[in-house]
Design a protein around this motif. Structure first.
Motif, short mmCIF file in Angstrom:
data_model
loop_
_atom_site.label_atom_id
_atom_site.label_comp_id
_atom_site.label_asym_id
_atom_site.label_seq_id
_atom_site.Cartn_x
_atom_site.Cartn_y
_atom_site.Cartn_z
N ALA A 52 23.75 9.81 -19.86
CA ALA A 52 24.30 8.59 -20.44
C ALA A 52 24.63 7.61 -19.31
N SER B 160 20.85 1.25 -16.86
CA SER B 160 20.11 1.42 -18.11
C SER B 160 18.70 0.89 -17.90
N ALA C 93 28.83 -0.04 -15.53
CA ALA C 93 27.82 0.98 -15.82
C ALA C 93 26.70 0.41 -16.69
N GLY C 94 25.50 0.80 -16.36
CA GLY C 94 24.33 0.35 -17.10
C GLY C 94 23.70 -0.91 -16.55
N ALA D 277 27.11 5.22 -19.52
CA ALA D 277 28.34 4.54 -19.95
C ALA D 277 29.40 4.51 -18.86
N ARG D 278 29.29 5.39 -17.87
CA ARG D 278 30.29 5.42 -16.80
C ARG D 278 29.69 5.10 -15.44
N GLU E 24 20.99 11.17 -25.04
CA GLU E 24 21.67 10.57 -23.90
C GLU E 24 23.07 11.16 -23.86
N ARG E 25 23.36 11.89 -22.80
CA ARG E 25 24.67 12.53 -22.72
C ARG E 25 24.98 12.93 -21.29
N ARG F 41 27.57 -9.37 -20.84
CA ARG F 41 28.71 -8.56 -20.37
C ARG F 41 29.41 -9.22 -19.20
N PRO G 13 33.02 2.16 -15.75
CA PRO G 13 32.47 1.78 -17.06
C PRO G 13 32.21 0.27 -17.18
#
Lengths: 273, 273
Positions: B193, B200, B139-140, B195-196, B220-221, B54, B136
């Motif tokens: 989650a 992780s 994120a992670g 994602a934002r 995951e939410r 990434r 984002p």
């Protein structure tokens, strides 16, 4: 001393357990050395002190910092002198040590020879897709965690522009990819506030102070992209290049107008010496 | 080799111009060494590879990483082995070099002796005032810019809690101050989650995979603080401590329930060996 850097006064490497490396737990100043002195050193050390206070990192003694900066500052010509102060080494984990012993790193790099035309005709700017996260706790600080800015620069590759324009996740203008931004409209200046996002640049501070001296109305507040694109003039500032007028934001053209020219003259930017 | 660290294979200091220090331009893995091997090494190297991809940082050869990790991994007992990979040194400025030569730093630290009661009775948690910025693009990632987490830990000083609970600027739950968080409600698991915002975590990944093996529904939410406080059970995870049930979030008490107990047993957490 021929060292290109000093870590706590010695030409050694950095401890891999330093919290600056491990967690971005520190701040930095990038300074212009001109003919043996640091431009706006007082403003740099003032911001450093403010930033370290916010982070609860003790500020190294000013005399020590000034001595080490003077040691690396070339006697002639121009150079870039960088100062990093971190929370120092510590045991593993995010929790800061109760009595941190900060690390100071002073280094020197060659002066970037920016083309005169950037000052005279302005630069090309691209609005980056990357959005900066909003965080009042870190806003304004030139802390060591600059990965968002690195990723913005990845977007600029091959575009032939000199700066990116960065928006935050709310869509507001923050600044340039390695600079602050000002717009002029009807003779008044606006620069984005740095209370939620962005860096409180030393050259930004200098331009705000100088504008007031010149009787120019200058405001720090929220700035939308639409307002920026509707401005009479745009310019970007940082401690190394000084002031660059903006000639274009993507496909939209701008003129190098009287406000930027007045500030460029006042700061003596764009001298190739 | 007695070195407590290796920088590109050698027991030397880090270049002060390394982009990991200068800009937080890199990522890290914190790994549990148990009896001569690294727990969940494959998951750590998988996340490392994903993260570096990434960031457009080339991943060092896996064999090289594994060799250096093995060199520092103690043959007996437990220890914490940390791997940092940065974009390496480069010229000054945020723009990444076109052909980066990454720096790898492997280091070892002593095992933290967490009290057995954290596993048996659960830990105390405080909701931090600091809000994590939403981004984002980052994120992670377990990237090197962790100053938000450092500042969250400053808030925890003297409170006698084992983790902070972090929300993002939108008020949603992100995770613990050095962990991920799971809640159980009516036998189902939810973890925020990433994602934002947030990291992780490797233990998070392991718990998600293991839950599915156990026939537990795991989602995951987005998770609100109200939902978290209304949960039957809460637990936190990281690669070093494994799983810690949560006994309290500020003044509200929680039980160590069957879902956490089942996962604790499955992972063999809380063995003091």
């Amino acid at each position: 001393v021929n060292a290109r850097w000093l870590v706590n006064g010695a030409a050694v490497g950095v401890d891999p357990a330093d919290r600056g490396l491990a967690y971005g737990d520190g701040v930095f100043e990038t300074m212009a050395a001109v003919g043996g002195t640091i431009a706006r050193l007082a403003l740099h050390l003032e911001r450093l002190d403010e930033s370290l206070t916010r982070l609860a990192i003790p500020c190294p003694p000013r005399a020590e910092l000034e001595r080490e900066i003077a040691t690396l500052c070339p006697a002639h010509g121009r150079a870039v002198v960088k100062l990093i102060v971190t929370r120092g080494s510590g045991v593993r984990g995010y929790a800061p040590p109760p009595e941190p012993r900060p690390t100071r790193i002073v280094s020197v790099a060659s002066w970037p020879d920016y083309p005169q035309q950037y000052y005279r005709d302005g630069i090309a700017v691209h609005v980056c897709a990357l959005r900066l996260g909003i965080n009042p706790a870190l806003a304004g600080l030139k802390h060591l965690g600059r990965l968002e800015y690195v990723m913005a620069h990845l977007e600029l590759r091959g575009l032939g522009v000199q700066q990116g324009l960065l928006l935050d996740t709310a869509g507001l203008v923050v600044g340039g990819s390695s600079s602050n931004v000002f717009v002029a409209k009807d003779g008044k200046l606006v620069t984005p506030a740095v209370a939620r996002c962005g860096v409180s640049g030393v050259m930004r501070r200098a331009v705000l102070a100088e504008s007031r001296e010149l009787g120019l109305h200058a405001e720090e507040r929220e700035l939308t992209l639409a307002e920026l694109l509707a401005a009479d003039e745009i310019f970007m500032t940082n401690a190394i290049f000084g002031i660059w007028p903006v000639a274009s934001v993507d496909s939209q053209q701008f003129v190098v107008g009287p406000v930027a020219q007045r500030l460029l003259a006042r700061f003596g930017c764009a001298r190739g010496d």
